[in-house]
Design an enzyme around this catalytic site. Structure first.
Site, PDB file in Angstrom:
ATOM      1  N   CYS A 113     -99.835 -32.547  -1.588  1.00 32.20           N
ATOM      2  CA  CYS A 113     -98.485 -32.221  -1.108  1.00 32.20           C
ATOM      3  C   CYS A 113     -97.608 -32.119  -2.346  1.00 32.20           C
ATOM      4  O   CYS A 113     -97.988 -32.527  -3.426  1.00 32.20           O
ATOM      5  CB  CYS A 113     -97.955 -33.340  -0.205  1.00 32.20           C
ATOM      6  SG  CYS A 113     -98.939 -33.593   1.239  1.00 32.20           S
ATOM      7  N   ARG A 145     -99.065 -26.380  -3.556  1.00 31.50           N
ATOM      8  CA  ARG A 145     -99.775 -27.651  -3.317  1.00 31.50           C
ATOM      9  C   ARG A 145     -99.959 -27.922  -1.826  1.00 31.50           C
ATOM     10  O   ARG A 145    -100.683 -28.837  -1.445  1.00 31.50           O
ATOM     11  CB  ARG A 145     -99.008 -28.817  -3.944  1.00 31.50           C
ATOM     12  CG  ARG A 145     -98.844 -28.732  -5.450  1.00 31.50           C
ATOM     13  CD  ARG A 145     -97.983 -29.856  -5.958  1.00 31.50           C
ATOM     14  NE  ARG A 145     -98.632 -31.140  -5.748  1.00 31.50           N
ATOM     15  CZ  ARG A 145     -99.459 -31.697  -6.641  1.00 31.50           C
ATOM     16  NH1 ARG A 145     -99.719 -31.070  -7.763  1.00 31.50           N
ATOM     17  NH2 ARG A 145    -100.025 -32.853  -6.407  1.00 31.50           N
ATOM     18  N   TRP A 149     -99.441 -30.689   2.878  1.00 37.72           N
ATOM     19  CA  TRP A 149    -100.803 -30.254   3.213  1.00 37.72           C
ATOM     20  C   TRP A 149    -101.329 -31.349   4.112  1.00 37.72           C
ATOM     21  O   TRP A 149    -101.529 -32.493   3.657  1.00 37.72           O
ATOM     22  CB  TRP A 149    -101.662 -30.113   1.955  1.00 37.72           C
ATOM     23  CG  TRP A 149    -103.024 -29.541   2.243  1.00 37.72           C
ATOM     24  CD1 TRP A 149    -103.356 -28.219   2.432  1.00 37.72           C
ATOM     25  CD2 TRP A 149    -104.247 -30.273   2.406  1.00 37.72           C
ATOM     26  NE1 TRP A 149    -104.690 -28.089   2.665  1.00 37.72           N
ATOM     27  CE2 TRP A 149    -105.268 -29.328   2.672  1.00 37.72           C
ATOM     28  CE3 TRP A 149    -104.600 -31.609   2.354  1.00 37.72           C
ATOM     29  CZ2 TRP A 149    -106.597 -29.685   2.870  1.00 37.72           C
ATOM     30  CZ3 TRP A 149    -105.920 -31.977   2.547  1.00 37.72           C
ATOM     31  CH2 TRP A 149    -106.896 -31.018   2.814  1.00 37.72           C
ATOM     32  N   ASN A 154     -97.034 -38.259  -1.259  1.00 34.96           N
ATOM     33  CA  ASN A 154     -98.215 -37.421  -1.521  1.00 34.96           C
ATOM     34  C   ASN A 154     -99.370 -38.386  -1.753  1.00 34.96           C
ATOM     35  O   ASN A 154     -99.327 -39.202  -2.668  1.00 34.96           O
ATOM     36  CB  ASN A 154     -97.982 -36.549  -2.759  1.00 34.96           C
ATOM     37  CG  ASN A 154     -99.257 -35.803  -3.155  1.00 34.96           C
ATOM     38  OD1 ASN A 154    -100.125 -35.566  -2.306  1.00 34.96           O
ATOM     39  ND2 ASN A 154     -99.387 -35.471  -4.421  1.00 34.96           N
ATOM     40  N   GLY A 155    -100.384 -38.322  -0.888  1.00 30.05           N
ATOM     41  CA  GLY A 155    -101.538 -39.217  -1.044  1.00 30.05           C
ATOM     42  C   GLY A 155    -102.003 -39.706   0.307  1.00 30.05           C
ATOM     43  O   GLY A 155    -101.647 -39.152   1.342  1.00 30.05           O
ATOM     44  N   GLU A 198    -119.556 -18.231  -7.345  1.00 25.28           N
ATOM     45  CA  GLU A 198    -118.102 -18.179  -7.573  1.00 25.28           C
ATOM     46  C   GLU A 198    -117.500 -16.945  -6.910  1.00 25.28           C
ATOM     47  O   GLU A 198    -116.431 -17.009  -6.293  1.00 25.28           O
ATOM     48  CB  GLU A 198    -117.813 -18.194  -9.075  1.00 25.28           C
ATOM     49  CG  GLU A 198    -116.373 -17.963  -9.457  1.00 25.28           C
ATOM     50  CD  GLU A 198    -115.390 -18.968  -8.843  1.00 25.28           C
ATOM     51  OE1 GLU A 198    -115.834 -20.014  -8.321  1.00 25.28           O
ATOM     52  OE2 GLU A 198    -114.183 -18.676  -8.848  1.00 25.28           O
ATOM     53  N   LYS A 249    -114.525 -17.081  -4.143  1.00 26.27           N
ATOM     54  CA  LYS A 249    -113.275 -16.312  -4.291  1.00 26.27           C
ATOM     55  C   LYS A 249    -112.997 -15.516  -3.030  1.00 26.27           C
ATOM     56  O   LYS A 249    -111.909 -15.540  -2.474  1.00 26.27           O
ATOM     57  CB  LYS A 249    -113.371 -15.367  -5.488  1.00 26.27           C
ATOM     58  CG  LYS A 249    -113.160 -16.039  -6.812  1.00 26.27           C
ATOM     59  CD  LYS A 249    -111.726 -16.302  -7.105  1.00 26.27           C
ATOM     60  CE  LYS A 249    -111.244 -17.703  -7.209  1.00 26.27           C
ATOM     61  NZ  LYS A 249    -112.013 -18.861  -7.312  1.00 26.27           N
ATOM     62  N   GLU A 298    -112.299 -17.810   0.182  1.00 29.29           N
ATOM     63  CA  GLU A 298    -111.138 -18.712   0.198  1.00 29.29           C
ATOM     64  C   GLU A 298    -109.816 -17.943   0.289  1.00 29.29           C
ATOM     65  O   GLU A 298    -108.794 -18.520   0.640  1.00 29.29           O
ATOM     66  CB  GLU A 298    -111.133 -19.629  -1.015  1.00 29.29           C
ATOM     67  CG  GLU A 298    -110.851 -18.960  -2.346  1.00 29.29           C
ATOM     68  CD  GLU A 298    -110.684 -19.983  -3.466  1.00 29.29           C
ATOM     69  OE1 GLU A 298    -110.164 -21.074  -3.225  1.00 29.29           O
ATOM     70  OE2 GLU A 298    -111.102 -19.678  -4.589  1.00 29.29           O
ATOM     71  N   HIS A 352    -137.116 -16.147   0.313  1.00 28.42           N
ATOM     72  CA  HIS A 352    -137.509 -17.430   0.936  1.00 28.42           C
ATOM     73  C   HIS A 352    -136.656 -17.743   2.163  1.00 28.42           C
ATOM     74  O   HIS A 352    -136.539 -18.898   2.558  1.00 28.42           O
ATOM     75  CB  HIS A 352    -137.415 -18.549  -0.104  1.00 28.42           C
ATOM     76  CG  HIS A 352    -138.308 -18.324  -1.280  1.00 28.42           C
ATOM     77  ND1 HIS A 352    -139.673 -18.379  -1.217  1.00 28.42           N
ATOM     78  CD2 HIS A 352    -138.008 -17.958  -2.550  1.00 28.42           C
ATOM     79  CE1 HIS A 352    -140.193 -18.092  -2.394  1.00 28.42           C
ATOM     80  NE2 HIS A 352    -139.206 -17.843  -3.236  1.00 28.42           N
ATOM     81  N   LYS A 361    -103.547 -26.092  -3.950  1.00 28.58           N
ATOM     82  CA  LYS A 361    -103.998 -25.807  -5.315  1.00 28.58           C
ATOM     83  C   LYS A 361    -104.673 -27.012  -5.952  1.00 28.58           C
ATOM     84  O   LYS A 361    -105.698 -26.874  -6.596  1.00 28.58           O
ATOM     85  CB  LYS A 361    -102.808 -25.375  -6.174  1.00 28.58           C
ATOM     86  CG  LYS A 361    -103.166 -25.051  -7.616  1.00 28.58           C
ATOM     87  CD  LYS A 361    -104.064 -23.834  -7.725  1.00 28.58           C
ATOM     88  CE  LYS A 361    -104.402 -23.500  -9.153  1.00 28.58           C
ATOM     89  NZ  LYS A 361    -105.426 -22.435  -9.241  1.00 28.58           N
TER      90      LYS A 361
HETATM   91  C1  AGP Z   1    -110.577 -22.601  -6.899  1.00 25.75           C
HETATM   92  O1  AGP Z   1    -110.553 -21.199  -6.576  1.00 25.75           O
HETATM   93  C2  AGP Z   1    -110.576 -23.409  -5.695  1.00 25.75           C
HETATM   94  N1  AGP Z   1    -109.292 -23.238  -5.062  1.00 25.75           N
HETATM   95  C3  AGP Z   1    -110.978 -24.863  -5.796  1.00 25.75           C
HETATM   96  O2  AGP Z   1    -112.343 -24.871  -5.498  1.00 25.75           O
HETATM   97  C4  AGP Z   1    -110.788 -25.620  -7.147  1.00 25.75           C
HETATM   98  O3  AGP Z   1    -111.597 -25.041  -8.129  1.00 25.75           O
HETATM   99  C5  AGP Z   1    -111.227 -27.071  -6.948  1.00 25.75           C
HETATM  100  O4  AGP Z   1    -110.388 -27.658  -5.980  1.00 25.75           O
HETATM  101  C6  AGP Z   1    -111.181 -27.901  -8.241  1.00 25.75           C
HETATM  102  O5  AGP Z   1    -109.862 -27.950  -8.696  1.00 25.75           O
HETATM  103  P1  AGP Z   1    -109.602 -28.398 -10.230  1.00 25.75           P
HETATM  104  O6  AGP Z   1    -110.278 -27.392 -11.087  1.00 25.75           O
HETATM  105  O7  AGP Z   1    -108.115 -28.392 -10.375  1.00 25.75           O
HETATM  106  O8  AGP Z   1    -110.198 -29.772 -10.413  1.00 25.75           O
END
Ligand code: AGP
Length: 588
Positions: free
Chosen positions: A2, A29, A76, A100-101, A461, A465, A468, A484, A583
């Site tokens: 958050c 966030r 969040w 936040n937490g 990756e 991308k 997400e 397999h 984020k």
């Molecule tokens: C990245 O595209 C993602 N949103 C997410 O997986 C991110 O890489 C992951 O949460 C780790 O975050 P960090 O690199 O800030 O530790």
């Protein structure tokens, strides 16, 4: 997870606009709801709205509120759905609080407070803290004593900001595992990150776990967890700490994709690897999450091939719960963009507690983050502030640092790294081809990404991308693994996105693609001019610049980022703030 903001004006001016400006910088966030609370002549005023910040702004236009001290929050959701009742600030008769937490003992606190006759209006853990403060006020404590008593009662992770009707000149704040920065400038401000408050401050104090502070219009007093006064160093606010907005771009994600050549260039300039860095190291353990974990997987190929060091890559959220064996003289490399990911931080602390012979090094994009400050050694990815939830420039900058480390005994490859920025510039010119390709993918329900060797992590990756930001289900596979089982997924519709540069794996990858081609009609190949000659027009080819095959993981990430971006924009989804995501994930 958050975002929190607090402001105390110096000249009795209204703080609401500045709180909103701060929340705008923190929306990445979390954006399930937003709210703010101020103290004005009538007491505590609060306004909240479900969904994005603009909904709160629209409400403010209809019911404006004024105050010279206030706190704000973007949420969040962790406990309780994204509803107005669960939106922060949490408010009682005399207190407003943002958090936040996660409060781990909120259930027992809530049961005790309920027994004492206190009522609750939300399903959140945070409201329990506000009501606890109210109870202590009702018991006759002053705000400072009530806040301190609360800190001794709660367990869990938190960044708290609290204002009290009876003390309209102080914002009380406390940190445990969730970040807080205190800004000194035009007015006193507090935020989850520098970007949220840097526009109006020249110096910043980063609070540490266990710190608590009292912020007034004249400054801030800091205390440790024993409530003794402590001095905290101030850091000058520099441009690279400030989120400079989107500029001429329509989204942060495309701006940050386009910034990669310069991010890689800057990262190459820094991060000299000390000669003796690997001298006493007998193995490497990489801890990370998400995209940063994928960077670690690429690092494994390089470290084992060029440094002959056994390298294990672990998902941080799994690592510490499986009672891992930590061998002496391990280099623990923690990879993170935000430097605040709690899964990664806790995994790092687990190693520190269980084996003191390990060197804990961080590859981080935020210098004063919790992970950077906890590490024995930091390699800084010079990517600048990354706002888009989908990590792009930080990822290729992480790979650049990993390459500098892995190739530190190989001058020829180190020299090859210098070609990267130029090659990345050229790959960005493929955006038009990628845009055309995106039209073929945007209506698909699924997508398959295939790679081999050091491009297998890039297949993972690329899939992350796409899924997400566009919400298309995408999965990455090691191409050799398709036969397999996963090959059953191939039909005439599903796009099969293959990474196939010329080089030592070309023939193997080429035959894997032919197997896919025999079963599907939507085959897309990312290759180079040499490799491209082997494919007929039955496949859609995107030809990238030729580069040393060891550097392909960095180069081939870029078109996959562009693909995810364009598909999402074509689908009309919010590419910078995808649903359900945030984020930096500061809760487990
Ligand atoms: C990245 O595209 C993602 N949103 C997410 O997986 C991110 O890489 C992951 O949460 C780790 O975050 P960090 O690199 O800030 O530790």
């Amino acid at each position: 997870m958050c975002g929190i903001v607090g402001i105390v004006s110096k000249d009795n001016s209204n703080v609401v606009c500045d709180i909103i400006n701060g929340l705008e910088k923190l929306e990445y966030r979390g954006y399930d709801s937003a709210g703010l609370a101020v103290i004005d002549s009538t007491g505590l005023r609060r306004l909240r709205a479900v969904g994005k910040l603009e909904n709160l702004v629209n409400k403010l236009k209809i019911n404006p509120i004024y105050g010279t001290i206030g706190i704000g929050h973007t949420r969040w959701a962790t406990h309780g759905k994204a509803t107005e009742e669960n939106a922060h600030p949490m408010v009682t008769k005399d207190v407003a609080l943002v958090h936040n937490g996660i409060i781990e003992n909120y259930k027992e606190l809530k049961a005790d407070l309920s027994q004492k006759g206190y009522e609750f209006t939300s399903q959140t853990d945070s409201e329990v803290v506000a009501v606890y403060l109210q109870m202590e006020l009702d018991n006759g404590l002053r705000p400072r004593e009530a806040f301190r008593k609360m800190l001794q009662a709660v367990r869990g992770t938190y960044a708290f900001l609290a204002i009290f009707k009876a003390q309209p000149d102080i914002i009380f704040c406390a940190r445990n595992k969730s970040p807080i920065a205190v800004g000194f400038g035009k007015y006193m401000s507090i935020g989850s990150d520098v970007g949220s408050i840097s526009a109006n401050c020249s110096e910043i104090v980063y609070m540490d776990d266990g710190d608590y502070a009292e912020v007034t219009k004249d400054g801030a007093k800091f205390f440790d967890n024993g409530f003794s006064t402590i001095d905290k160093p101030r850091v000058a606010v520099t441009d690279d700490l400030v989120n400079l907005g989107k500029g001429e771009y329509s989204h942060y994600m495309i701006k940050e994709i386009m910034e990669q050549p310069s991010a890689i260039r800057k990262t190459l300039l820094g991060n000299e690897v000390p000669k003796e860095f690997f001298d006493k190291i007998s193995r490497i353990l990489i801890l990370a999450c998400g995209t940063s974990y994928h960077a670690g997987l690429v690092g494994k190929y390089w470290f084992e091939k060029y440094l002959k060091l056994p390298t294990h890559v672990e998902i941080a959220s799994e690592y510490r719960y499986r009672s891992p064996v930590i061998e002496d003289n391990t280099l623990v490399l923690v990879i993170t963009q935000s430097g605040e990911t709690i899964d990664t931080l806790e995994a790092m602390e687990y190693v520190r507690k269980n084996n003191n012979t390990c060197c804990l090094a961080a590859i981080s994009n935020v210098l004063n983050s919790a992970i950077s400050r906890s590490a024995d050694f930091v390699f800084h990815t010079e990517a600048g502030v990354e706002v888009g939830v989908a990590s792009t420039k930080a990822f290729t900058a992480q790979l650049t640092v990993l390459a500098k480390l892995a190739f530190c005994k190989n001058p020829e490859l180190l020299n090859q790294l210098q070609n990267l920025p130029m090659a990345c510039e050229s790959s960005l010119l493929l955006k038009e081809d990628i845009d055309k390709l995106s039209c073929r993918i945007k209506d698909c329900a699924n997508a398959i990404y295939l790679g081999r060797d050091n491009l297998y992590p890039i297949a993972l990756e690329g899939a992350l991308k796409l899924k997400e930001v566009s919400y298309i289900h995408a999965e990455g596979f090691a191409a050799g693994e398709m036969k397999h089982g996963p090959i059953a997924l191939i039909d005439d519709v599903v796009p099969v996105i293959c990474l196939c540069p010329s080089g030592s794996m070309f023939d193997k990858m080429f035959s894997n693609i032919q197997v896919a081609q025999a079963r599907g009609k939507n085959i897309i190949v990312f290759t180079d001019s040499m490799g491209g000659k082997s494919f007929d027009e039955s496949v859609e080819k995107i030809v990238l610049p030729s580069i040393n095959q060891e550097l392909c993981p960095i180069l081939y990430s870029i078109p996959l980022q562009l693909l995810a971006y364009t598909v999402t924009v074509l689908k009309g989804e919010d590419v910078d703030k995808p649903r359900n995501l945030a984020k930096s994930v500061t809760v487990e």
